[in-house]
Design a protein around this motif. Structure first.
Motif, mmCIF file in Angstrom:
data_model
loop_
_atom_site.group_PDB
_atom_site.id
_atom_site.type_symbol
_atom_site.label_atom_id
_atom_site.label_comp_id
_atom_site.label_asym_id
_atom_site.label_seq_id
_atom_site.Cartn_x
_atom_site.Cartn_y
_atom_site.Cartn_z
ATOM 1 N N VAL A 27 0.840 -1.195 0.000
ATOM 2 C CA VAL A 27 0.000 0.000 0.000
ATOM 3 C C VAL A 27 0.875 1.244 0.000
ATOM 4 C CG1 VAL A 27 -1.950 -1.115 1.142
ATOM 5 C CG2 VAL A 27 -0.175 -0.031 2.530
ATOM 6 N N LYS A 28 0.338 2.291 -0.561
ATOM 7 C CA LYS A 28 1.028 3.580 -0.567
ATOM 8 C C LYS A 28 1.278 4.043 0.863
ATOM 9 C CE LYS A 28 0.039 8.388 -1.897
ATOM 10 N NZ LYS A 28 -0.932 9.259 -2.600
ATOM 11 N N GLY A 29 2.488 4.574 1.134
ATOM 12 C CA GLY A 29 2.785 5.113 2.452
ATOM 13 C C GLY A 29 3.605 4.203 3.337
ATOM 14 N N VAL A 30 4.044 3.051 2.816
ATOM 15 C CA VAL A 30 4.905 2.169 3.610
ATOM 16 C C VAL A 30 6.355 2.379 3.193
ATOM 17 C CG1 VAL A 30 3.092 0.453 3.902
ATOM 18 C CG2 VAL A 30 4.714 0.215 2.006
ATOM 19 N N ARG A 31 7.269 1.866 4.020
ATOM 20 C CA ARG A 31 8.692 1.915 3.692
ATOM 21 C C ARG A 31 9.135 0.581 3.095
ATOM 22 N NH1 ARG A 31 11.055 3.100 9.386
ATOM 23 N NH2 ARG A 31 9.410 1.582 9.804
ATOM 24 N N VAL A 32 10.093 0.683 2.207
ATOM 25 C CA VAL A 32 10.643 -0.523 1.572
ATOM 26 C C VAL A 32 12.162 -0.456 1.596
ATOM 27 C CG1 VAL A 32 8.647 -0.941 0.077
ATOM 28 C CG2 VAL A 32 10.501 0.545 -0.725
ATOM 29 N N LEU A 33 12.777 -1.622 1.553
ATOM 30 C CA LEU A 33 14.236 -1.722 1.492
ATOM 31 C C LEU A 33 14.629 -2.152 0.095
ATOM 32 C CD1 LEU A 33 16.915 -1.663 3.147
ATOM 33 C CD2 LEU A 33 16.579 -4.126 3.518
ATOM 34 N N THR A 34 15.583 -1.429 -0.498
ATOM 35 C CA THR A 34 16.046 -1.771 -1.834
ATOM 36 C C THR A 34 17.551 -1.567 -1.912
ATOM 37 O OG1 THR A 34 15.688 -1.382 -4.199
ATOM 38 C CG2 THR A 34 15.699 0.551 -2.756
ATOM 39 N N THR A 35 18.117 -1.934 -3.029
ATOM 40 C CA THR A 35 19.564 -1.805 -3.245
ATOM 41 C C THR A 35 19.821 -0.868 -4.412
ATOM 42 O OG1 THR A 35 19.888 -4.066 -2.461
ATOM 43 C CG2 THR A 35 21.711 -3.056 -3.664
ATOM 44 N N ILE A 36 20.654 0.139 -4.195
ATOM 45 C CA ILE A 36 21.060 1.059 -5.261
ATOM 46 C C ILE A 36 22.575 1.128 -5.254
ATOM 47 C CG2 ILE A 36 20.890 3.404 -6.183
ATOM 48 C CD1 ILE A 36 18.282 3.757 -4.714
ATOM 49 N N ASN A 37 23.177 0.775 -6.393
ATOM 50 C CA ASN A 37 24.638 0.777 -6.492
ATOM 51 C C ASN A 37 25.285 0.035 -5.323
ATOM 52 O OD1 ASN A 37 24.510 2.227 -8.866
ATOM 53 N ND2 ASN A 37 24.828 4.216 -7.879
ATOM 54 N N ARG A 38 24.740 -1.143 -5.028
ATOM 55 C CA ARG A 38 25.248 -2.039 -3.981
ATOM 56 C C ARG A 38 25.053 -1.495 -2.567
ATOM 57 N NH1 ARG A 38 31.003 -4.146 -6.647
ATOM 58 N NH2 ARG A 38 30.104 -4.931 -8.608
ATOM 59 N N ARG A 39 24.288 -0.423 -2.432
ATOM 60 C CA ARG A 39 23.983 0.127 -1.108
ATOM 61 C C ARG A 39 22.543 -0.177 -0.752
ATOM 62 N NH1 ARG A 39 24.935 6.304 -1.307
ATOM 63 N NH2 ARG A 39 23.975 6.113 0.755
ATOM 64 N N LYS A 40 22.328 -0.585 0.503
ATOM 65 C CA LYS A 40 20.976 -0.803 0.988
ATOM 66 C C LYS A 40 20.351 0.556 1.319
ATOM 67 C CE LYS A 40 20.847 -5.339 0.938
ATOM 68 N NZ LYS A 40 19.909 -6.066 0.056
ATOM 69 N N ILE A 41 19.206 0.828 0.711
ATOM 70 C CA ILE A 41 18.535 2.112 0.869
ATOM 71 C C ILE A 41 17.093 1.875 1.311
ATOM 72 C CG2 ILE A 41 17.756 4.207 -0.316
ATOM 73 C CD1 ILE A 41 20.732 4.133 -0.147
ATOM 74 N N VAL A 42 16.642 2.668 2.284
ATOM 75 C CA VAL A 42 15.241 2.626 2.697
ATOM 76 C C VAL A 42 14.501 3.752 1.992
ATOM 77 C CG1 VAL A 42 13.629 2.901 4.617
ATOM 78 C CG2 VAL A 42 15.696 1.542 4.910
ATOM 79 N N GLY A 43 13.366 3.405 1.382
ATOM 80 C CA GLY A 43 12.582 4.394 0.663
ATOM 81 C C GLY A 43 11.142 4.425 1.128
ATOM 82 N N TYR A 44 10.408 5.421 0.629
ATOM 83 C CA TYR A 44 9.016 5.629 1.000
ATOM 84 C C TYR A 44 8.166 5.505 -0.259
ATOM 85 C CZ TYR A 44 4.926 7.893 3.131
ATOM 86 O OH TYR A 44 3.681 8.171 3.629
ATOM 87 N N VAL A 45 7.170 4.630 -0.239
ATOM 88 C CA VAL A 45 6.336 4.355 -1.412
ATOM 89 C C VAL A 45 5.293 5.463 -1.564
ATOM 90 C CG1 VAL A 45 4.721 2.755 -2.490
ATOM 91 C CG2 VAL A 45 6.660 1.873 -1.175
ATOM 92 N N VAL A 46 5.363 6.195 -2.683
ATOM 93 C CA VAL A 46 4.432 7.298 -2.912
ATOM 94 C C VAL A 46 3.353 6.953 -3.930
ATOM 95 C CG1 VAL A 46 6.069 9.094 -2.250
ATOM 96 C CG2 VAL A 46 6.000 8.318 -4.626
ATOM 97 N N ASN A 47 3.509 5.816 -4.613
ATOM 98 C CA ASN A 47 2.467 5.411 -5.557
ATOM 99 C C ASN A 47 2.585 3.917 -5.845
ATOM 100 O OD1 ASN A 47 0.214 6.061 -7.180
ATOM 101 N ND2 ASN A 47 1.473 5.992 -9.024
ATOM 102 N N VAL A 48 1.441 3.260 -6.038
ATOM 103 C CA VAL A 48 1.392 1.829 -6.326
ATOM 104 C C VAL A 48 0.427 1.600 -7.481
ATOM 105 C CG1 VAL A 48 0.866 -0.468 -5.434
ATOM 106 C CG2 VAL A 48 1.823 1.259 -3.900
#
Length: 729
Positions: A27-48
């Motif tokens: 759902v919109k508004g949750v946090r997700v963990l992803t990898t960017i350039n081998r770095r673990k990054i936490v992001g915020y979902v603004v649209n689904v």
């Protein structure tokens, strides 16, 4: 499969990244963990967006190489729909990255940052309940019987170390049961004294005018000691009775505890506290209580404007003139502006309270943009303090044993001691000596990071930068000539205390400044000790001038009253007037008549003379004239654009080119001033300069600004800070 738009700190100045996820619905508004350039990054979902496409089909349609999200961190949105919409409005208005606004709105444990993953989460405790009655067969030991009796007669017994053995034994036998509940880690040492206050006619009229009025924003303009807090409290009671919630903002963290004691006496556990001095665990617990709808009133500092209350009826901003309501790091929001943004969502009232309101505020009130309510008298009809101005240029006024204390102030402090009263001495400069110069070449010791003078702090024998808080050894050789002999000039709160101790060896003296305030709860402890008459004199910076009510204070001494007039800001005169007026207002608030002594080198300055008379309207009239001539607020709005670069020549050439483009594009809609060196300008690192845009229609010039600034915001060689409605310029 779902296509997710994700904001991250990694791309703070660009659009969201796009990912896919093939697990349970996100759902919109949750946090997700992803990898960017081998770095673990936490992001915020603004649209689904859900799709039946394959990954390759979706990637081809979007023209992207879709990457899989590593992990979904939340099951529910961490912000309400109203707060998320607010974050978009704040981000757009201040032209600051959306992700930076989200981080400012959330407690450390919920921020879309990797560091949030290690912050405190929910803590639990176990409440002991009786599961069944005792029978004849139940044989209890004396300790077990004691615990059983306690649970039988108490509303709430928690399983803890000293009773765990007995509790666990009785749980196994089915006599007790345990209920798991969330634990609150904030322990408040409050002095709750129920007070039944009868409002004065002026206060009653103020409450009714605001509650029944049709304006969204009201200025409550009350002289010092006129009882604005009681107006806030009675307004809050009305809105809570209407099943609405209330936010009360105060400018200093030290004032939250005093305000919350007053509100706790009325609303009990339906009050929450929220400010930067809380630990991450305490913030998380308070935030959850608010989000769960358990709280009716929140008392806090600037960041409390973002708490997840719903159905807000009233937002109060006490001492609305205080500069602490403006955040000085990204995002550069002002709590008053955000309060007015939130008020539109709930059709709620915003009350701005002050004895010395901002000129922008009084101008809007006088033009009927804001409602205007006055409290012209002090409680119990006490008169304003008798104020004396002392010319420190005249050596006949200076005490022979201290160049910083006048004979008049010495005499006044002597009377305070003889009468067993109290005095406040305001000196808005901490430390011992603000300037340290080399005796051999005359160079001033400067902070290598900020370029401003280092102040000597005698308490720990260090030199400190009052901008970046860096510390240096006193005996380090001079950077110019390597000399090792230094002269200490000027005076701060530490030196003032030292001189007062010599002049009054029997006096009990407390000091309060940001050095003291670094230790948790120390500010409140100092103020409580002074309130309890455990000291005769309180020496401090502006922290001692705001909102305090000390019944025994009969004298306020203001040292170096005109120092702030030299500060390079269009608000210098206004701030000086506010500080002097607020400080004088601490005197004579109860049955004791009050006095104030202003020590200055500029006795004829209009700020000093109007502050002496507590004549706000006379000051405002004169200062408005100066503001009109200089095209400053409230006649013009301001935007500050600060650019930093490692090469000063490159910076200057680029900023001059931009200035020309701005002038050509904005034309008669704005003035562009600068480039101006920053007050705190880094040496040996990046150099900073600013352009100031003066305008009358923000939304008319904003699209042009965004277009011209876009190249700077997306290239790494320049750091760009956009500050809409800056407090200084």
């Amino acid at each position: 499969m779902q296509i997710l738009s994700v904001l991250t700190q990694y791309n703070a100045l660009t659009k969201p990244f796009t990912y896919y996820y093939d697990g349970d619905d996100v759902v919109k508004g949750v946090r997700v963990l992803t990898t960017i350039n081998r770095r673990k990054i936490v992001g915020y979902v603004v649209n689904v967006v859900s799709t039946d496409e394959t990954i390759s089909e979706a990637s081809k349609r979007l023209g992207l190489n879709l990457v899989l999200i590593d992990e979904v961190l939340d099951t529910e949105p961490i912000l309400t729909a109203e707060l998320f919409e607010l974050s978009e409005i704040v981000s757009s208005y201040y032209m600051n990255p959306h992700i930076s606004v989200l981080q400012a709105m959330l407690p450390p444990s919920l921020r879309p940052l990797k560091s949030a993953l290690t912050k405190p989460k929910i803590a639990y405790e176990y409440i002991v309940k009786i599961n069944r009655a005792l029978t004849a067969e139940d044989k209890l030991t004396p300790k077990q019987q004691g615990v059983f009796d306690e649970v039988s007669t108490s509303e709430r017994v928690v399983r803890k170390t000293n009773n765990a053995g007995q509790v666990d034994s009785l749980v196994k036998r089915g006599i007790f049961r345990l209920e798991e509940v969330e634990k609150s880690r904030l322990k408040l040492d409050l002095k709750i004294t129920p007070v039944n206050v009868t409002l004065t006619n002026d206060q009653e009229n103020a409450v009714n005018a605001i509650y029944n009025g049709s304006k969204e924003t009201y200025l409550l303009h009350g002289v010092t000691g006129s009882g604005k807090t009681e107006v806030y409290l009675h307004l809050a009671k009305k809105y809570v009775e209407d099943n609405k919630t209330v936010i009360i903002l105060v400018p200093e963290i030290a004032l939250t505890k005093m305000m919350i004691e007053r509100f706790f006496a009325e609303f009990g556990r339906e009050v929450a506290i929220f400010h930067s001095e809380l630990t991450p665990a305490e913030k998380y617990d308070e935030y959850r209580k608010i989000a769960q709808g358990k709280i009716k009133v929140v008392v806090g500092a600037r960041s409390a404007i973002f708490v997840p209350l719903t159905n807000i009826g009233l937002i109060v901003i006490d001492e609305e003139h205080a500069e602490s309501y403006k955040q000085n790091v990204m995002p550069f929001y002002h709590a008053t502006t955000v309060a007015q943004m939130r008020a539109k969502s709930y059709n709620s009232k915003v009350v701005l309270g002050s004895a010395t309101p901002l000129l922008e505020t009084i101008a809007r009130a006088k033009k009927d943009v804001y409602g205007y309510v006055e409290l012209t008298k002090r409680i119990n009809e006490t008169v304003l303090p008798h104020t004396t101005v002392v010319d420190m240029f005249d050596l006949n006024n200076v005490h022979t044993d201290s160049p910083f204390i006048s004979k008049q102030l010495f005499s006044g402090l002597t009377d305070v001691l003889n009468n067993k009263e109290q005095a406040i001495i305001l000196l808005n400069r901490r430390g011992y000596a603000p300037y340290v110069t080399c005796r051999e070449c005359g160079a001033t010791k400067l902070c290598p990071e900020c370029g401003i003078s280092l102040a000597f702090h005698k308490s720990d024998n260090t030199l400190k930068c009052h901008n970046c808080a860096s510390s240096y050894a006193v005996n380090e050789p001079c950077a110019t000539c390597e000399g090792t002999y230094f002269r200490f000039s000027g005076f701060g709160t530490q030196k003032a205390v030292e001189d007062l101790e010599k002049l009054f060896p029997t006096a009990r003296i407390l000091r309060l400044d940001s050095d003291i305030a670094k230790k948790r709860d120390s500010t409140y402890k100092v103020l409580e000790a002074f309130r309890n008459a455990e000291a005769d004199f309180l020496v401090g910076t502006q922290m001692v001038a705001k909102g305090h009510d000390f019944p025994l204070v009969s004298l306020v001494g203001i040292l170096n009253a005109d120092a702030a007039l030299a500060f390079p800001s269009f608000r210098a005169a206004e701030r000086t007037f506010q500080l002097i007026t607020q400080a004088i207002g601490r005197s004579g608030r109860d049955k004791i008549s009050g006095r104030a002594i202003i020590q200055t080198l500029t006795t004829n300055h209009y700020v000093i003379n109007t502050a002496k008379k507590q004549d706000y309207l006379a000051f405002a009239k004169r200062e408005m004239y100066m503001r009109k001539l200089s095209h400053n607020p409230p006649y013009y709005f301001l935007i500050s654009l600060t650019f930093s670069h490692s090469n000063e020549t490159t910076l200057l050439a680029t900023i001059l080119t931009l200035k020309k483009q701005l002038e050509e594009t904005l034309g008669s809609d704005a003035e562009v001033v600068g480039p101006i060196p920053k007050l705190y300008m880094a040496f040996g690192q990046k150099v900073s300069k600013s352009l100031i845009i003066k305008h009358r229609n923000y939304f008319k010039i904003k699209p042009h600004l965004l277009k011209l600034l876009h190249p700077f915001r997306t290239q790494s060689s320049f750091d760009v800070r956009i500050d809409v409605d800056p407090v200084d310029a």
